[in-house]
Design a protein around this motif. Structure first.
Motif, PDB file in Angstrom:
ATOM      1  N   CYS A   1       8.649  -1.646  11.766  1.00  0.00           N
ATOM      2  CA  CYS A   1       9.918  -1.442  12.452  1.00  0.00           C
ATOM      3  C   CYS A   1       9.740  -0.500  13.631  1.00  0.00           C
ATOM      4  O   CYS A   1      10.318  -0.716  14.691  1.00  0.00           O
ATOM      5  CB  CYS A   1      10.962  -0.879  11.499  1.00  0.00           C
TER       6      CYS A   1
ATOM      7  N   CYS B   1       9.418   2.333   8.877  1.00  0.00           N
ATOM      8  CA  CYS B   1       8.093   1.864   8.505  1.00  0.00           C
ATOM      9  C   CYS B   1       7.347   1.479   9.781  1.00  0.00           C
ATOM     10  O   CYS B   1       7.949   1.354  10.848  1.00  0.00           O
ATOM     11  CB  CYS B   1       8.169   0.699   7.520  1.00  0.00           C
TER      12      CYS B   1
ATOM     13  N   CYS C   1      14.761  -1.492   7.859  1.00  0.00           N
ATOM     14  CA  CYS C   1      14.669  -2.642   6.953  1.00  0.00           C
ATOM     15  C   CYS C   1      14.865  -2.254   5.493  1.00  0.00           C
ATOM     16  O   CYS C   1      14.960  -3.116   4.620  1.00  0.00           O
ATOM     17  CB  CYS C   1      13.332  -3.371   7.142  1.00  0.00           C
TER      18      CYS C   1
ATOM     19  N   CYS D   1      12.592   2.999   4.812  1.00  0.00           N
ATOM     20  CA  CYS D   1      12.761   2.685   6.222  1.00  0.00           C
ATOM     21  C   CYS D   1      14.240   2.538   6.570  1.00  0.00           C
ATOM     22  O   CYS D   1      14.981   1.861   5.871  1.00  0.00           O
ATOM     23  CB  CYS D   1      12.005   1.414   6.568  1.00  0.00           C
TER      24      CYS D   1
HETATM   25 ZN   LIG Z   1      11.116  -1.130   8.258  1.00  0.00          ZN
END
Ligand SMILES: [Zn+2]
Length: 126
Positions: A116, A113, A95, A92
């Motif tokens: 997010c 992801c 994050c 991701c």
């Molecule tokens: Zn993420």
């Protein structure tokens, strides 16, 4: 992620990119045609119905929306392909956590992801 999975996702990305490219050139052509038709209407200056004008504006806005959406998709796909080359595909961008393989298979261009993505979409909507 297994190498075979990665190869499959890369193939999916490449064919998706090809498809979007085709969509984009078709849309741009369509948009150009519309513009030249509008231009011809302006020259003749004869009774373009107001409803038609509104309709054409709506259509053009619709096409431009589609085009910018597809360009965004294309950027994501290019970024995903870069990531495959760099070896950090499936991570991701926000994050740094792993993106679910199932999610990648459904949408190989995903660079965030699910959590997010949802958060970013909420922020963008504000
Ligand atoms: Zn993420």
């Amino acid at each position: 992620m297994r190498k075979r999975e990665l190869e499959q996702l890369k193939k999916a990305l490449l064919s998706e990119r090809e498809r979007i490219h085709q969509d984009l050139s078709r849309l741009q052509e369509e948009n150009l045609n519309k513009n030249s038709r509008d231009f011809a209407g302006e020259i003749s200056g004869l009774g373009t119905h107001i409803a038609d004008v509104a309709d054409q504006d709506y259509n053009r806005g619709f096409i431009l929306n589609l085009v910018s959406g597809k360009q965004k998709q294309l950027e994501e796909i290019d970024r995903a392909l870069d990531k495959i080359e760099e070896g950090d595909y499936g991570q991701c961008e926000n994050c740094g956590g792993p993106i679910d393989v199932k999610r990648l298979k459904a949408r190989p261009g995903a660079i965030y992801c699910l959590e997010c993505r949802e958060q970013l979409e909420k922020e963008e909507a504000i």
